[in-house]
Design an enzyme around this catalytic site. Structure first.
Site, PDB file in Angstrom:
ATOM      1  N   LYS A   1       6.007  16.089  10.786  1.00 39.39           N
ATOM      2  CA  LYS A   1       6.976  17.015  10.172  1.00 39.39           C
ATOM      3  C   LYS A   1       7.380  18.141  11.131  1.00 39.39           C
ATOM      4  O   LYS A   1       7.970  17.875  12.151  1.00 39.39           O
ATOM      5  CB  LYS A   1       6.405  17.586   8.874  1.00 39.39           C
TER       6      LYS A   1
ATOM      7  N   ASP B   1      -4.884  13.683   6.207  1.00 37.86           N
ATOM      8  CA  ASP B   1      -3.446  13.582   6.447  1.00 37.86           C
ATOM      9  C   ASP B   1      -2.872  14.978   6.238  1.00 37.86           C
ATOM     10  O   ASP B   1      -2.613  15.403   5.109  1.00 37.86           O
ATOM     11  CB  ASP B   1      -2.835  12.573   5.474  1.00 37.86           C
TER      12      ASP B   1
ATOM     13  N   TYR C   1       0.657   9.829  -0.781  1.00 36.91           N
ATOM     14  CA  TYR C   1       1.762   9.332   0.045  1.00 36.91           C
ATOM     15  C   TYR C   1       1.394   9.570   1.506  1.00 36.91           C
ATOM     16  O   TYR C   1       1.230  10.715   1.937  1.00 36.91           O
ATOM     17  CB  TYR C   1       3.068  10.065  -0.299  1.00 36.91           C
TER      18      TYR C   1
HETATM   19  C1  LIG Z   1       1.439  13.610   3.493  1.00 32.90           C
HETATM   20  C2  LIG Z   1       2.426  12.778   4.262  1.00 32.90           C
HETATM   21  N1  LIG Z   1       1.977  11.891   5.153  1.00 32.90           N
HETATM   22  C3  LIG Z   1       2.818  11.131   5.870  1.00 32.90           C
HETATM   23  C4  LIG Z   1       4.171  11.232   5.717  1.00 32.90           C
HETATM   24  C5  LIG Z   1       5.096  10.365   6.517  1.00 32.90           C
HETATM   25  O1  LIG Z   1       5.744  11.111   7.498  1.00 32.90           O
HETATM   26  P1  LIG Z   1       7.130  10.581   8.125  1.00 32.90           P
HETATM   27  O2  LIG Z   1       8.153  10.698   7.048  1.00 32.90           O
HETATM   28  O3  LIG Z   1       7.352  11.479   9.305  1.00 32.90           O
HETATM   29  O4  LIG Z   1       6.891   9.181   8.541  1.00 32.90           O
HETATM   30  C6  LIG Z   1       4.689  12.154   4.808  1.00 32.90           C
HETATM   31  C7  LIG Z   1       6.149  12.288   4.614  1.00 32.90           C
HETATM   32  O5  LIG Z   1       6.635  12.894   3.703  1.00 32.90           O
HETATM   33  C8  LIG Z   1       3.798  12.940   4.052  1.00 32.90           C
HETATM   34  O6  LIG Z   1       4.242  13.810   3.138  1.00 32.90           O
END
Ligand SMILES: Cc1ncc(COP(=O)(O)O)c(C=O)c1O
Length: 432
Positions: free
Chosen positions: A266, A239, A158
């Site tokens: 986050k 990520d 994700y």
């Molecule tokens: C690993 C990861 N990358 C990207 C995101 C996306 O972040 P945002 O919700 O701030 O767009 C999330 C959100 O949960 C995430 O867990």
């Protein structure tokens, strides 16, 4: 299907509905204006989510006046807990100076300095508004930098609502040229790069596969990615939107495996919206606005004073490298002790993830990829979620646990006791 289960889902659901009449009514009203009363898919669970009206320290209160230890932790963004002193003070100070100032401010370079000082792989950084945006910009940067198209991603990953690879992808994904590999399969990585390395712009990977069940990447797997990306001049993007809170420098710091680019988000904004992407100087310097052919990166709120100031206070006054190391150790100890207690109680549950972010899996094996996550685990988490709420503990609807800096030793004891009780209650038939 869970063998030998205790309290049934139907019973828990009926009790939940009876305990939350005000939330039920508010969600019905919201449903008139928003589809399903929802503007953020992950917050929905059946029969309806409780409406949260406030938070203090480690706890939140719902519309029916019930209080919970907050283990939703805003899916990791709530690292600081609620009403954190230095962050609120920084926000008040920033507010006095006014919002939407339309120019560079002093906070953004302080936050950039704190980020670059923290992550060895980040020489320079740019801010945006969310983790989703950070990943989009990192991937687009990799494509522009390498002049290639293909992006390697992993099953179950994700990276935001427009790059999600659970269950074979999503019709909402941005249409890049993806190559999807199984997670934690170093051999598959080597084989792919051997055949197609020349067309791969980047590999984008979560060092811990978060939404799919907090499955840690093995060192072997992450190292294979590092080696292959270097060998084929592709960029390795970590990520670390969630996992950068794992220790002082994220999972890359824990393993000493450095990507070419990292995405963050986050908790980084101290509880306010923020994303960031950064990496090697030669890549990031392409964004220098003085270059005639430079890459462009826009965003009205990229340097908004509230996220910037809260982020600076969070990283420099609260979640300092030292506090991050302590938190890493404390929460790893918490997770291990809980895992031992579950085992001693004869409950077939494994905990995966990092100390402060973990997920329950049914059975005796820890999953290595999303295909190892069984349906029983999903059913178990639904039961645990509802039973925990009865015991004053709020987990994420999908069953993740996020610990916050605001949790006291007393909270952690209460949490450990509650989780153990809930697991016993849903897995064991009632006595007699
Ligand atoms: C690993 C990861 N990358 C990207 C995101 C996306 O972040 P945002 O919700 O701030 O767009 C999330 C959100 O949960 C995430 O867990």
């Amino acid at each position: 299907m869970i063998p030998h289960y205790g309290i049934q889902l139907e019973t828990l659901t009926q009790r939940y509905i009876a305990a939350h009449p005000r939330s039920m009514k508010a969600m019905r009203t919201a449903g008139q204006w928003m589809p399903g009363g929802n503007t953020r898919t992950v917050l929905h669970y059946d029969p309806f989510p409780v409406v949260i009206v406030g938070g203090k320290g480690s706890r939140v209160t719902d519309l029916d006046g019930l209080e919970y230890i907050d283990c939703v932790g805003e899916f990791s963004a709530g690292l600081y807990g609620h009403q954190q002193g230095p962050i609120h003070q920084a926000l008040e100070q920033a507010l006095k100076g006014g919002l939407t100032l339309g120019g560079p401010n002093l906070w953004e370079s302080q936050l950039a300095e704190a980020v670059c000082g923290r992550f060895d792989s980040i020489d320079k950084v740019r801010f945006c508004n969310s983790g989703t945006e950070a990943n989009l910009f990192a991937v687009i940067t990799a494509r522009a930098y390498t002049g290639r198209d293909a992006i390697v991603v992993f099953d179950g990953a994700y990276h935001g609502g427009v790059m999600t690879f659970a269950g074979g992808g999503s019709p909402m994904n941005v249409p890049f040229d993806y190559i999807v590999l199984p997670y934690n399969d170093a051999a598959a990585v080597r084989e792919l790069f051997a055949g197609q390395g020349g067309r791969i712009a980047a590999a984008l990977v979560e060092p811990i596969l978060g939404a799919a069940g907090n499955i840690p990447g093995t060192v072997d797997f992450l190292q294979a990615l590092r080696e292959q990306c270097s060998l084929h001049s592709s960029l390795l993007i970590f990520d670390e939107v969630k996992t950068s809170r794992c220790g002082p420098a994220g999972v890359q710091g824990l393993h000493g495996i450095l990507p070419d680019m990292t995405t963050l988000g986050k908790y980084l904004g101290g509880g306010l919206p923020l994303g960031a992407f950064g990496g090697k100087q030669e890549i990031m310097d392409r964004f220098d606005p003085r270059l005639a052919q430079g890459l462009k990166h826009a965003g009205t709120f990229n340097n908004n004073v509230l996220s910037m100031s809260a982020g600076v206070a969070g990283l420099t006054q609260v979640y300092t490298p030292r506090r991050a190391q302590e938190f890493h150790e404390e929460t790893e100890a918490f997770k291990s002790t809980l895992a031992c207690k579950l085992e001693q109680a004869g409950l077939p549950i494994r905990l995966t993830g990092h100390g402060s972010m973990f997920t329950f899996h049914y059975g005796h094996q820890e999953p290595l990829s999303v295909s190892d996550v069984n349906e029983t685990s999903v059913a178990l988490r639904r039961l645990l979620h509802l039973r925990c709420m009865e015991l004053g503990i709020r987990l994420a609807g999908r069953g993740d646990v996020y610990l916050s800096l605001a949790m006291t030793p007393g909270d952690l004891q209460e949490l450990s006791d509650g989780l153990l009780q809930a697991a016993g209650d849903v897995l064991r038939p009632p006595a007699g």
